[in-house]
Write an enzyme that holds these catalytic residues in place. Structure first.
Site, PDB file in Angstrom:
ATOM      1  N   SER A 253       0.836  -1.200   0.000  1.00  0.00           N
ATOM      2  CA  SER A 253       0.000   0.000   0.000  1.00  0.00           C
ATOM      3  C   SER A 253       0.876   1.257   0.000  1.00  0.00           C
ATOM      4  O   SER A 253       1.694   1.429  -0.908  1.00  0.00           O
ATOM      5  CB  SER A 253      -0.948  -0.066   1.206  1.00  0.00           C
ATOM      6  OG  SER A 253      -2.049   0.785   1.036  1.00  0.00           O
ATOM      7  N   ASP A 480      -8.819  -4.358  -6.288  1.00  0.00           N
ATOM      8  CA  ASP A 480      -8.325  -3.801  -5.031  1.00  0.00           C
ATOM      9  C   ASP A 480      -9.169  -2.586  -4.681  1.00  0.00           C
ATOM     10  O   ASP A 480      -9.260  -1.642  -5.463  1.00  0.00           O
ATOM     11  CB  ASP A 480      -6.849  -3.406  -5.178  1.00  0.00           C
ATOM     12  CG  ASP A 480      -6.204  -3.039  -3.858  1.00  0.00           C
ATOM     13  OD1 ASP A 480      -6.830  -2.315  -3.068  1.00  0.00           O
ATOM     14  OD2 ASP A 480      -5.061  -3.470  -3.622  1.00  0.00           O
ATOM     15  N   HIS A 507      -7.424  -6.012  -0.654  1.00  0.00           N
ATOM     16  CA  HIS A 507      -6.328  -5.051  -0.696  1.00  0.00           C
ATOM     17  C   HIS A 507      -5.023  -5.779  -0.417  1.00  0.00           C
ATOM     18  O   HIS A 507      -4.786  -6.224   0.700  1.00  0.00           O
ATOM     19  CB  HIS A 507      -6.558  -3.950   0.337  1.00  0.00           C
ATOM     20  CG  HIS A 507      -5.494  -2.891   0.339  1.00  0.00           C
ATOM     21  ND1 HIS A 507      -4.985  -2.348  -0.824  1.00  0.00           N
ATOM     22  CD2 HIS A 507      -4.845  -2.263   1.354  1.00  0.00           C
ATOM     23  CE1 HIS A 507      -4.074  -1.443  -0.524  1.00  0.00           C
ATOM     24  NE2 HIS A 507      -3.963  -1.379   0.793  1.00  0.00           N
TER      25      HIS A 507
END
Length: 540
Positions: A253, A480, A507
């Site tokens: 991320s 995602d 995710h």
């Protein structure tokens, strides 16, 4: 959802949480306890490894004293994760300002799980779980059981560090008290787009920015140097002190932005980078916002289809009607919050935060359906619990500092968004691609805390210049909800690296149970083998 990430608008607030995907995900889940022992401190030292920037030799060649991790726990998650007997922790000293290496210093918390086959050890694998604001120490401890029986655990020391201002690092970024955080979550004033509502929100944002400067040790000086550019420099100091000539790194991320920033600043110091759930470094905040909104909209659609197949679906058995059903359940909370059971009430803010928390991973969808069914009966306990997980609120009512750190880092990383028309346009576009989050009220043009931040931003969107960088591996998930698939495509292209596509709705994907993704990522990290162009892994 970071309450002050961007209270100026519903859409910008959602964008804030979208880069913080692993806070409630598998990477920070509690690791199995293997007993707690007090280790005798051991100090490791060696000359600086690799190139040393001018004036920084004492940092690159410093010793670290490894000892028991319990004193480093600053949150409930950390207390649980650090009970293991097979980890060690230490402090790394770095300059507050790299332009003034003889000036003020700060420290970073570092955690290590040593390779189980030291004779075949390759080096250290440094992990960042995202945020910005999440603890790399907690994330690394949570990954040990996933890697201990494969080549990552056997041949790498698994290392996590808390970036400057975060977790065990000192000083911590601190802005709101626990009671102030509760009050902020209960306040749905961001839905008020009237002039009076805008004025109220901007007063709150100014107050938040002022409190961050007042309550964070070293004040403006610290806030000026918590951005990704400085953390990338810290990462290179850590590489040297760990004894690695080149960095092997796993970033999730927001951790992909840290990885790409490091790749730009130190391309020849990279051995291998796995970047999973990419942030596109070329996107401005508004474009990134809308792309993330589309991701959440798609994920909600997938949830709606799953839910419709359940006997007790709170949104009904027609996925096409799920958006309206969700709005009908949540919008009344703006005026009529419902009891949670602990003295608090579920606000619209927390109901939608809880929903988005659940959209990060399919294994939370059942909880979301339960929470929505409770809401039908004017109860809010499950949705509030999901929101508590995201906001890092413990059962005792105490908060971690992730949300404060998120805002502080974002405000020095991102260009300011101050134009009312830009804010309103972003909201309109966001609600078009994520209509389930449309609160049904006129949008607010209020500026967020970053517009009043006491120090300037230090980065602008751009394509990284990475001459000399070896092949990297970017992993991108088709649905995602937080970091859209195309961002991974763009990042892989910008770094001239390989792209691995995971077909799923969650995710991030690496080390989360998909054998195809894990095999490819491990082969790359261990042997430098990149997947062939166009490689795709199917979800379960």
């Amino acid at each position: 959802m970071p309450p002050h990430a961007s209270a100026s608008s519903r859409a910008l607030r959602i964008a804030a949480l979208a880069v913080a995907g692993l806070l409630g995900g598998t990477l920070v889940a509690c690791s199995s306890n293997t007993g707690q022992t007090v280790l005798s401190p051991t100090t490791e030292s060696h000359p600086p490894v690799g190139p040393v920037p001018t004036g920084l030799a004492r940092f690159y060649g410093q010793s670290m004293t490894w000892a028991d991790c319990a004193p480093y726990a600053t949150s409930d998650d950390a207390q649980t994760a650090f009970r293991r007997s097979d980890i060690q922790c230490a402090r790394l000293t770095v300059p507050l300002d790299y332009d003034k290496p003889d000036g003020q210093t700060i420290t970073l918390g570092v955690l290590r799980h040593k390779a189980s086959e030291p004779d075949d050890r390759i080096g250290s694998l440094v992990v960042n779980p995202g945020g910005p604001g999440a603890s790399g120490m907690v994330a690394a401890a949570g990954l040990i059981d996933q890697v201990k029986n494969n080549d990552l655990g056997k041949r790498f020391d698994l290392v996590g560090f808390d970036p400057r201002g975060i977790g065990a690092s000192e000083p911590q970024i601190r802005c709101l008290t626990d009671s102030e955080r509760d009050a902020d979550r209960a306040d749905d004033s961001e839905t008020d787009g009237t002039p009076a509502g805008v004025a109220k929100q901007e007063t709150q944002e100014k107050d938040f920015a002022a409190k961050c400067a007042q309550r964070t040790k070293l004040g403006d000086d610290m806030l000026e140097h918590v951005g990704t550019r400085d953390v990338a420099k810290d990462l290179d100091v850590l590489r040297s002190v760990l004894g690695d000539e080149k960095l092997t790194y796993l970033g999730y991320s927001y951790g992909t932005l840290l990885g790409s920033t490091y790749a730009e600043d130190f391309p020849r110091n990279v051995r291998a980078l796995v970047l999973d759930g990419a942030v596109d470094p070329t996107q401005d905040p508004e474009d990134s916002l809308v792309a993330q909104g589309q991701g959440f909209g798609v994920a909600f659609g997938e949830f709606a289809k799953w839910c419709a197949a359940q006997q007790d679906c709170a949104l009904g058995n027609n996925p096409a009607a799920a958006t309206k059903a969700f709005q009908d359940l949540t919008r009344p909370l703006i005026d009529f919050p419902v009891p949670v059971g602990d003295g608090r009430k579920l606000s619209y803010e927390d109901a939608t935060t809880g929903a988005i928390q659940a959209l990060y991973q399919q294994n939370l969808w059942e909880y979301l359906n339960t929470g929505l069914n409770e809401l039908r009966n004017q109860r809010g306990a499950t949705l509030e619990k999901l929101a508590d997980i995201y906001n890092e609120r413990g059962p005792d009512g105490r908060y971690g500092t992730t949300q404060d750190a998120f805002t502080a880092i974002r405000c020095v990383d991102d260009p300011r968004v101050t134009d009312p028309k830009t804010i309103l346009d972003a909201q309109e576009k966001y609600e078009q691609v994520a209509p389930f989050l449309d609160d049904g009220r006129p949008a607010s043009s209020a500026r967020d805390a970053c517009a009043f931040w006491p120090v300037p931003n230090t980065m602008t969107p751009h394509e990284p210049q990475v001459e000399g960088l070896p092949k990297t591996l970017t992993i991108s998930t088709t649905n995602d909800p937080a970091t859209p698939y195309q961002a991974g495509v763009n990042l892989a292209k910008a770094l001239k690296g390989a792209l691995l596509t995971f077909e799923g709705t969650q995710h991030t994907a690496f080390l989360q149970g998909n054998a195809c993704v894990d095999k490819a990522g491990i082969a790359y990290l261990v042997d430098g083998m990149v997947p062939a162009d166009g490689t795709r892994c199917a979800g379960s």
